[in-house]
Design a protein around this motif. Structure first.
Motif, PDB file in Angstrom:
ATOM      1  N   LEU A 119       0.658  -1.164  -0.128  1.00 40.93           N
ATOM      2  CA  LEU A 119       0.112   0.126  -0.022  1.00 40.93           C
ATOM      3  C   LEU A 119       0.780   1.347   0.004  1.00 40.93           C
ATOM      4  O   LEU A 119       0.710   2.057  -0.855  1.00 40.93           O
ATOM      5  N   PHE A 120       2.357   0.918   0.637  1.00 47.82           N
ATOM      6  CA  PHE A 120       2.987   2.131   1.025  1.00 47.82           C
ATOM      7  C   PHE A 120       3.882   2.080   0.469  1.00 47.82           C
ATOM      8  O   PHE A 120       4.084   3.523   0.890  1.00 47.82           O
ATOM      9  N   MET A 121       4.553   1.313  -0.145  1.00 51.71           N
ATOM     10  CA  MET A 121       5.965   1.123  -0.576  1.00 51.71           C
ATOM     11  C   MET A 121       6.042   1.266  -2.777  1.00 51.71           C
ATOM     12  O   MET A 121       6.907   0.723  -2.854  1.00 51.71           O
ATOM     13  N   GLY A 122       4.925   0.279  -2.115  1.00 53.09           N
ATOM     14  CA  GLY A 122       4.617   0.079  -3.458  1.00 53.09           C
ATOM     15  C   GLY A 122       5.218  -1.188  -4.590  1.00 53.09           C
ATOM     16  O   GLY A 122       5.657  -1.219  -5.809  1.00 53.09           O
ATOM     17  N   GLU A 123       5.484  -2.161  -2.818  1.00 58.63           N
ATOM     18  CA  GLU A 123       5.899  -3.740  -3.317  1.00 58.63           C
ATOM     19  C   GLU A 123       5.152  -4.174  -3.596  1.00 58.63           C
ATOM     20  O   GLU A 123       4.357  -4.063  -4.283  1.00 58.63           O
ATOM     21  N   ARG A 124       5.678  -5.090  -4.447  1.00 62.48           N
ATOM     22  CA  ARG A 124       5.238  -6.350  -4.794  1.00 62.48           C
ATOM     23  C   ARG A 124       5.710  -7.555  -4.629  1.00 62.48           C
ATOM     24  O   ARG A 124       6.426  -7.504  -4.661  1.00 62.48           O
ATOM     25  N   THR A 125       4.654  -8.787  -4.093  1.00 60.94           N
ATOM     26  CA  THR A 125       4.631 -10.126  -4.039  1.00 60.94           C
ATOM     27  C   THR A 125       5.147 -11.087  -5.053  1.00 60.94           C
ATOM     28  O   THR A 125       4.302 -10.852  -5.782  1.00 60.94           O
ATOM     29  N   GLY A 126       5.675 -11.850  -5.609  1.00 60.73           N
ATOM     30  CA  GLY A 126       5.604 -13.048  -6.548  1.00 60.73           C
ATOM     31  C   GLY A 126       4.925 -13.848  -5.859  1.00 60.73           C
ATOM     32  O   GLY A 126       3.904 -13.686  -4.959  1.00 60.73           O
ATOM     33  N   ARG A 127       4.815 -15.145  -6.429  1.00 60.94           N
ATOM     34  CA  ARG A 127       3.533 -16.550  -6.824  1.00 60.94           C
ATOM     35  C   ARG A 127       4.072 -17.253  -5.093  1.00 60.94           C
ATOM     36  O   ARG A 127       2.512 -17.329  -4.255  1.00 60.94           O
ATOM     37  N   LEU A 128       5.280 -17.212  -4.607  1.00 60.15           N
ATOM     38  CA  LEU A 128       5.928 -17.496  -3.549  1.00 60.15           C
ATOM     39  C   LEU A 128       4.950 -16.881  -2.114  1.00 60.15           C
ATOM     40  O   LEU A 128       3.795 -17.216  -1.802  1.00 60.15           O
ATOM     41  N   GLY A 129       4.797 -15.927  -2.339  1.00 58.06           N
ATOM     42  CA  GLY A 129       4.214 -14.943  -1.376  1.00 58.06           C
ATOM     43  C   GLY A 129       2.901 -14.275  -1.131  1.00 58.06           C
ATOM     44  O   GLY A 129       2.229 -14.516   0.012  1.00 58.06           O
ATOM     45  N   ALA A 130       1.971 -15.119  -2.919  1.00 59.91           N
ATOM     46  CA  ALA A 130       0.837 -14.733  -2.716  1.00 59.91           C
ATOM     47  C   ALA A 130       0.195 -16.175  -1.863  1.00 59.91           C
ATOM     48  O   ALA A 130      -1.140 -16.276  -1.835  1.00 59.91           O
ATOM     49  N   VAL A 131       1.325 -17.547  -2.608  1.00 59.77           N
ATOM     50  CA  VAL A 131       0.922 -18.715  -1.833  1.00 59.77           C
ATOM     51  C   VAL A 131       0.505 -18.744  -0.171  1.00 59.77           C
ATOM     52  O   VAL A 131       0.058 -19.650   0.321  1.00 59.77           O
ATOM     53  N   GLY A 132       1.878 -17.628  -0.274  1.00 60.39           N
ATOM     54  CA  GLY A 132       1.742 -17.866   1.772  1.00 60.39           C
ATOM     55  C   GLY A 132      -0.010 -17.138   2.006  1.00 60.39           C
ATOM     56  O   GLY A 132      -0.029 -17.073   3.674  1.00 60.39           O
ATOM     57  N   ILE A 133       0.643 -15.585   1.537  1.00 60.13           N
ATOM     58  CA  ILE A 133      -1.236 -15.221   2.062  1.00 60.13           C
ATOM     59  C   ILE A 133      -2.660 -15.987   2.652  1.00 60.13           C
ATOM     60  O   ILE A 133      -3.398 -16.286   2.982  1.00 60.13           O
ATOM     61  N   ALA A 134      -2.233 -16.996   1.321  1.00 59.93           N
ATOM     62  CA  ALA A 134      -3.475 -17.305   0.650  1.00 59.93           C
ATOM     63  C   ALA A 134      -3.708 -19.025   2.000  1.00 59.93           C
ATOM     64  O   ALA A 134      -4.194 -19.086   2.276  1.00 59.93           O
ATOM     65  N   LEU A 135      -2.853 -18.976   2.636  1.00 61.84           N
ATOM     66  CA  LEU A 135      -2.108 -20.529   3.256  1.00 61.84           C
ATOM     67  C   LEU A 135      -2.744 -19.744   4.672  1.00 61.84           C
ATOM     68  O   LEU A 135      -3.374 -20.125   5.715  1.00 61.84           O
ATOM     69  N   ALA A 136      -2.375 -18.113   5.302  1.00 64.23           N
ATOM     70  CA  ALA A 136      -2.601 -17.415   6.101  1.00 64.23           C
ATOM     71  C   ALA A 136      -3.006 -17.065   6.407  1.00 64.23           C
ATOM     72  O   ALA A 136      -3.664 -17.388   7.430  1.00 64.23           O
ATOM     73  N   LEU A 137      -4.631 -16.896   5.618  1.00 67.90           N
ATOM     74  CA  LEU A 137      -5.474 -17.100   4.791  1.00 67.90           C
ATOM     75  C   LEU A 137      -6.699 -17.870   5.787  1.00 67.90           C
ATOM     76  O   LEU A 137      -7.634 -18.467   6.370  1.00 67.90           O
ATOM     77  N   LEU A 138      -5.824 -18.943   5.111  1.00 69.79           N
ATOM     78  CA  LEU A 138      -6.493 -20.232   5.975  1.00 69.79           C
ATOM     79  C   LEU A 138      -6.731 -21.415   7.029  1.00 69.79           C
ATOM     80  O   LEU A 138      -7.141 -22.000   7.265  1.00 69.79           O
ATOM     81  N   ALA A 139      -5.185 -20.473   7.352  1.00 66.99           N
ATOM     82  CA  ALA A 139      -5.122 -21.124   8.618  1.00 66.99           C
ATOM     83  C   ALA A 139      -6.019 -20.765  10.053  1.00 66.99           C
ATOM     84  O   ALA A 139      -6.028 -21.175  10.784  1.00 66.99           O
ATOM     85  N   LEU A 140      -5.760 -18.740  10.367  1.00 69.59           N
ATOM     86  CA  LEU A 140      -6.311 -18.599  10.750  1.00 69.59           C
ATOM     87  C   LEU A 140      -7.588 -19.486  11.715  1.00 69.59           C
ATOM     88  O   LEU A 140      -8.030 -19.028  12.408  1.00 69.59           O
ATOM     89  N   PRO A 141      -8.880 -19.665  10.542  1.00 67.39           N
ATOM     90  CA  PRO A 141     -10.375 -20.213  11.173  1.00 67.39           C
ATOM     91  C   PRO A 141      -9.892 -21.657  11.648  1.00 67.39           C
ATOM     92  O   PRO A 141     -10.482 -21.354  12.580  1.00 67.39           O
ATOM     93  N   THR A 142      -8.493 -22.057  11.779  1.00 65.00           N
ATOM     94  CA  THR A 142      -8.355 -23.290  12.443  1.00 65.00           C
ATOM     95  C   THR A 142      -8.457 -23.499  13.340  1.00 65.00           C
ATOM     96  O   THR A 142      -8.337 -24.431  14.068  1.00 65.00           O
ATOM     97  N   PHE A 143      -7.689 -22.366  13.846  1.00 63.19           N
ATOM     98  CA  PHE A 143      -7.352 -22.310  15.679  1.00 63.19           C
ATOM     99  C   PHE A 143      -8.447 -21.621  16.380  1.00 63.19           C
ATOM    100  O   PHE A 143      -8.259 -22.363  17.679  1.00 63.19           O
TER     101      PHE A 143
END
Length: 305
Positions: A119-143
């Motif tokens: 949002l503030f630095m204009g940086e972008r993440t690659g495919r690995l980072g995108a998969v990591g974000i998706a896994l993080a969103l899937l992980a939180l509800p399981t706890f």
């Protein structure tokens, strides 16, 4: 070739592994003192005091050079307040939930850092980072999945998420601060702000209740929190001698993994299948988020080759 390696060649690796081990043990046993009747607010005070020796050591090695321009002070205090605030909440969280679940949640803090950088630095993440974000969103509800009721209560998850947000925001400011000030100065301001919040912790302490001042109270807290402080010191050396793109993933993903494993072994418990999946998803996500280089890191690596 890069000259960031130490004369011994692998000092960065030894220091990074030391951080993983020290923080892994610290995380697994950080709830012991409150369980023995020493309030978490006083544990915070002990932690703040244990930060003093490492701060003096790194400043001494830097020949007492401290960045004192207004911008450096502002960044240093922001990093320190977020780190210390997260610590205060963490000490409260580990009295209400299991470390083997809390620390995998906290390990998802790079999601916050990546979002702010986007949002503030204009940086972008690659495919690995995108998969990591998706896994993080899937992980939180399981706890929070607890059929038949959660034996630990659900409050710990909210506290763990607060710590995750604090430390993700802290990493964002630390990332920016490293461009304008030394790591030793950042560590110094982290120590100062941690000590500055001690009166707040004391004010929040209920001294009307019995407090254990024995060996398994403040003494045990000091021993455990010293692991945290020394781990922070070895991390400074790891970053000094190695590349951040290598050191960060090893410590960010390794320490929560070590905490989860040590906690499970020490408690001799096996979480339910849903929470086991959550732990696995969280640790996989934290690893992917940590090792995903941004464009600047890739450019630096190419220049060093």
């Amino acid at each position: 070739m890069s000259t960031s390696a130490s004369p011994s060649g692998r000092a960065w690796l030894l220091n990074a592994l030391a951080t993983v081990v020290l923080w892994g043990i610290w995380g697994a046993f950080s709830g012991l003192s409150p369980q023995h009747g020493f309030p978490e607010t006083l544990v915070y005070c002990v932690w703040a005091l244990t930060m003093i020796p490492p701060a003096l050591i790194v400043l001494g090695l830097a020949k007492w050079k401290l960045d004192v321009n207004p911008r450096a002070i502002a960044y240093g205090l922001a990093v320190g307040v977020l780190g210390a605030g997260g610590q205060m909440v963490l000490f409260y969280a580990v009295t209400r939930g299991p470390a083997y679940l809390i620390f995998p949640v906290i390990s998802l803090s790079p999601v916050v850092t990546i979002a702010l950088s986007f949002l503030f630095m204009g940086e972008r993440t690659g495919r690995l980072g995108a998969v990591g974000i998706a896994l993080a969103l899937l992980a939180l509800p399981t706890f929070d999945f607890a059929p038949g009721g959660d034996a630990h209560g659900g409050g710990w998850l909210v506290l763990a998420v607060i710590v995750m947000l604090c430390w993700g925001l802290q990493a964002y400011f630390m990332k920016s601060a490293n461009h304008i000030m030394s790591g030793e100065s950042i560590f110094f301001y982290m120590t100062v702000t941690g000590l500055a919040l001690v009166p707040v912790a004391l004010a929040l302490t209920d001294f009307s209740r019995p407090i254990n001042y024995g060996l398994d109270g403040p003494a045990l807290a000091a021993l455990i929190q010293m692991l945290n402080a020394v781990g922070a010191l070895t991390l400074v050396f790891a970053f000094r001698y190695g590349k951040a793109i290598i050191v960060a993933p090893l410590t960010n993903a390794g320490a929560p993994l070590a905490t989860a494993i040590i906690s499970l072994i020490a408690l001799s418990v096996v979480p339910g299948p849903i929470k086991l999946v959550g732990i696995g998803l969280a640790l996989a996500a934290s690893l992917m988020l940590a090792i995903e280089p941004d464009a600047k890191d890739e450019t630096t690596l190419a220049a060093d080759a």
